[in-house]
Design a protein around this motif. Structure first.
Motif: not given
Lengths: 380, 250
Positions: B31, B34, B224, B228
């Motif tokens: 991640l 995010a 995703l 992101r």
């Protein structure tokens, strides 16, 4: 519910659980048996020895039961101020070494014996014994070991062919006397053709406070006689005589404690494997709301439950072996019967709990310290 | 099970969350800054290739993982820096987590598995029994209560796992590829159950899946990629919202 979880986790790998349980049970069994020998020694000293009694053996005899003192010393000892009663005793032993097959005959004077020793027997049986030459009173342990009953005529070939009729069976729990055959001293002397020779004297005092003083006086009295004496309080005398054996017992106890440490490693290894296999489940429990502490406790319960069960098994097996085995160890003429006291049982249970707790605490903490995500990812 | 009456309330707020971990000699960043907001009652589907950070995001929301930076606010509580014990206790009532691999305790029956999280709540045994019964009934497995996981099919195991997740009446349900290990028929049953929980009981659901069919029950789909969110397509299920939830078969 939690108990169910603990129990079912224990049963998840039955073979491993059984093997670990047997390992702990075997260690506890050995531990209990060795402690029972120590318990038996302590009990024997406590029950056999009398605080108010001085015993007199021949000086310089490596094995006191082989001492030889003239019976007439008794009259001189009786003259010492503070002495209430004196009884010569003649021993006849199958061996003076440490043995598991000791047969011991004590030639006593039935009319005095009960001043010195506390045995449980009916008055009728005791009177039959006291009034009949060639009669014997047999300690319960010896009677059980050889299957003797009242009325039996027994000849002991290994003890110079001494022959007697069993007129009573007495109890003296814990005392060395339980393994002894009591006969009249005169009868024994004539049976073995050694009249007027005693092995020891038991001396009852009017005042226990004069124990050391009277002991010294006895030894001084016979200092210039061919057969010199060694006197002292009975308890410390017994303790001194079996000292070497006690060293051996203490050493074996150290070995027993070391065995527990080895088993601790085995338990820890077993729990480590179990925890390793269940990392995912432990992570799942934590995901569902069980704290790390709760998961650790679950593993501890599991381990302690298993170890305590194993300990109980070991204790029960030890009790059965000691009870049905009728083991008795003869040391320097004294018979030690292993004694399983409540204290030893509690100590063994404590040892089991200790094994369970300390064998699992590190694996449990290690297992729950792993991040939940890592634990889930690792196995998934 | 209670119906959440709150409407249009933000229940999950992820702000600039970055998560990095080491895999071998390589730093992986599932991640990367995010952001996400989920409203109460949503059925959000997270899609994306493997390693895109979907499961990591779920883990952060559930408080079973922590971000390197950013904020995770769930039910108006910033759980980012909470210690593990506090998170664990909070999860009991707040989160129902469903795994791809069911993750039931193999030594416990279906009933006992569902009962497990309820043992941690201050409720009577009678109440516990009632809640387990309701949860098993909802997933259609009352008659399998005494069965062990090994005696159940994959679909049934997942339904027990759902019953376990909802037994404590959590505010939100997080499902990590709940149909990933199931055949299509079982998958349909499980998805229908999740839809019921969302529509009939108002549970907020965040589901990770690779399955586009599974996604059709959602109210919103997010993609995703490399840590992101790349787009936010229209909810594909506007049409389904008119379906009477009561008609759905568990």
């Amino acid at each position: 519910m939690m108990l169910k979880l603990v129990f079912r986790n224990l049963m998840r790998r039955p073979l491993r659980t059984v093997l670990t349980t047997l390992t702990v049970a075997a260690a506890v069994l050995v531990f209990v048996c060795l402690l029972a020998v120590d318990g038996g020694v302590r009990r024997m000293v406590e029950e056999t020895g009398d605080d108010a009694v001085i015993i007199v053996f021949e000086r310089y005899k490596a094995c006191p039961p082989y001492s030889r003192l003239p019976v007439h010393y008794a009259d001189q000892i009786a003259q010492i101020p503070g002495v209430q009663e004196v009884m010569p005793i003649r021993f006849l032993l199958s061996s003076c070494q440490t043995t598991t097959d000791l047969v011991a005959i004590h030639g006593i004077e039935p009319d005095k014996f009960r001043y010195f020793r506390n045995i449980k027997v009916s008055d009728d049986d005791y009177n039959s014994f006291a009034n009949e030459r060639g009669a014997a009173m047999v300690g319960r342990a010896t009677a059980n070991r050889y299957g003797w009953q009242v009325g039996d005529t027994v000849t002991l070939q290994e003890l110079r062919g001494v022959s007697f009729v069993v007129r009573g069976i007495f109890d003296a729990p814990g005392s060395s006397l339980e393994s002894v055959i009591l006969v009249d001293r005169h009868f024994l002397e004539y049976s073995i053709n050694q009249v007027g020779v005693a092995t020891m004297f038991t001396v009852l005092l009017e005042d226990v406070g004069h124990m050391d003083e009277v002991s010294r006086e006895i030894d001084t009295m016979f200092a210039n006689y061919p057969a010199q004496t060694r006197s002292g309080p009975e308890k410390s005398f017994i303790t001194g005589n079996i000292e070497e054996f006690m060293h051996m017992v203490r050493f074996s106890q150290i070995v027993a404690y070391l065995a527990l440490v080895l088993v601790l490693v085995a338990v820890s290894n077993s729990i480590s494997m179990s925890v390793r296999e269940r990392l995912r489940e432990m992570a799942l429990l934590r995901t569902r709301g069980f704290t790390q502490g709760m998961v650790v406790r679950l593993i501890l319960y599991e381990s302690v439950t298993g170890a305590v069960t194993a300990s109980v098994t070991g204790i029960v097996l030890a009790a059965l072996i000691l009870s049905y085995g009728q083991f008795a160890i003869g040391v320097e003429g004294y018979t030690i019967t292993p004694y399983l006291s409540i204290k030893i049982v509690l100590l063994a249970l404590l040892a089991g709990t200790f094994l369970g707790f300390f064998g699992s605490i590190l694996p449990a903490i290690h297992g729950t310290r792993q991040p939940i995500v890592t634990a889930l990812r690792e196995v998934n | 099970m209670t119906v959440d009456q709150t409407e249009n309330k933000t229940v999950i707020h992820i702000e600039s969350v970055r998560k990095t971990y080491r895999k071998g000699d390589v730093d992986v960043t599932p991640l990367n800054h995010a952001n996400l907001t989920v409203q109460t009652g949503e059925f959000l589907v997270l899609m994306g290739p493997s390693g895109s950070g979907k499961s990591t995001l779920l883990n952060l929301i559930a408080g079973i993982d922590k971000p390197n930076s950013g904020q995770v606010i769930v039910d108006n509580q910033n759980i980012t820096q909470w210690p593990e014990t506090r998170l664990t206790v909070w999860r009991r009532r707040a989160i129902g987590y469903i795994f791809q691999q069911f993750n039931l305790m193999p030594v416990l029956t279906a009933y006992e598995n569902v009962e497990l999280p309820l043992l941690l709540l201050p409720i009577t045994r009678q109440k516990r029994r009632q809640l387990v019964g309701t949860a098993l009934e909802l997933v259609g497995l009352s008659d399998r209560a005494d069965h062990y996981p090994r005696q159940l099919s994959g679909g049934q195991e997942q339904r027990v796992a759902i019953a376990q997740a909802i037994a404590t009446d959590p505010k939100m349900i997080l499902a990590d590829e709940p149909t990933g290990a199931l055949d299509s028929e079982s998958a349909a049953t499980v998805l229908d159950l999740l839809r019921q929980l969302n529509q009939r009981f108002g549970k907020t659901i965040v589901m990770v899946t690779h399955d586009h069919q599974a996604a059709r029950f959602s109210t919103r789909i997010l993609h995703l990629e490399k840590g992101r969110f790349v787009d936010t397509p229209e909810a594909p299920l506007k049409a389904l919202s008119s379906v009477d939830a009561a008609e759905a078969t568990p």
